[in-house]
Design an enzyme around this catalytic site. Sequence first.
Site, mmCIF file in Angstrom:
data_model
loop_
_atom_site.group_PDB
_atom_site.id
_atom_site.type_symbol
_atom_site.label_atom_id
_atom_site.label_comp_id
_atom_site.label_asym_id
_atom_site.label_seq_id
_atom_site.Cartn_x
_atom_site.Cartn_y
_atom_site.Cartn_z
ATOM 1 C CB ILE A 91 25.942 10.015 -54.843
ATOM 2 C CG1 ILE A 91 25.850 9.492 -56.273
ATOM 3 C CG2 ILE A 91 24.587 10.049 -54.154
ATOM 4 C CD1 ILE A 91 25.426 8.039 -56.353
ATOM 5 C CG HIS A 92 26.860 15.228 -57.522
ATOM 6 N ND1 HIS A 92 27.835 14.875 -56.606
ATOM 7 C CD2 HIS A 92 27.524 15.702 -58.595
ATOM 8 C CE1 HIS A 92 29.033 15.139 -57.120
ATOM 9 N NE2 HIS A 92 28.874 15.638 -58.334
ATOM 10 C CB ILE A 93 22.050 12.365 -61.025
ATOM 11 C CG1 ILE A 93 21.963 11.125 -60.132
ATOM 12 C CG2 ILE A 93 21.794 12.019 -62.500
ATOM 13 C CD1 ILE A 93 20.553 10.542 -60.014
#
Length: 169
Positions: free
Chosen positions: A121-123
């Site tokens: 996951i990454h924002i």
Amino acid sequence: MERLWSPWGLAYVTGAASATGCVFCEATGPSPDAARDVLVLVRGRLSYVILNLYPYNSGHLMVAPNRHFASLAGATADELAEMMRFTRDAEVALTEAYQPHGINVGINLGRPAGAGIIDHIHIHLVPRWTGDTNFMSVVGSTRVLPEDLGDSARRLRPIFERLLTGHDD
Ligand SMILES: [Zn+2]
């Protein structure tokens, strides 16, 4: 509609994954990959901030956990807290360094949602300016190219380092 929320959705997010595994995992750990390490802006205890190798706009960066997991459901409370703190720092840093008119903040969960790397996951945070163009217009060569990534790192890293000192308040 997807393009409104995911300007990065059609681009690679950090370049092709290496044969050995995950580009986000390669940027962390005791011996981070050197090519990735130059993109890292700040490291926390549980997560870090890294420039996108193929930015949509100057300053396009990402907040990612050190640990390899695919969705918010896999995060601990401490990971969630630190990642949101870095997201806040990123908003402050991008505003200070680039004075954008707006910022896209978002997570693409899964391939249909536009994720290029689906397992870690990454924002994304993407500075936006009134009149900047969406990704499709890159094909028409109408877009101003983002600045050199080394220049982006030199502008942003000191701001993140300054903000990091406030994390223990
Ligand atoms: Zn990973």
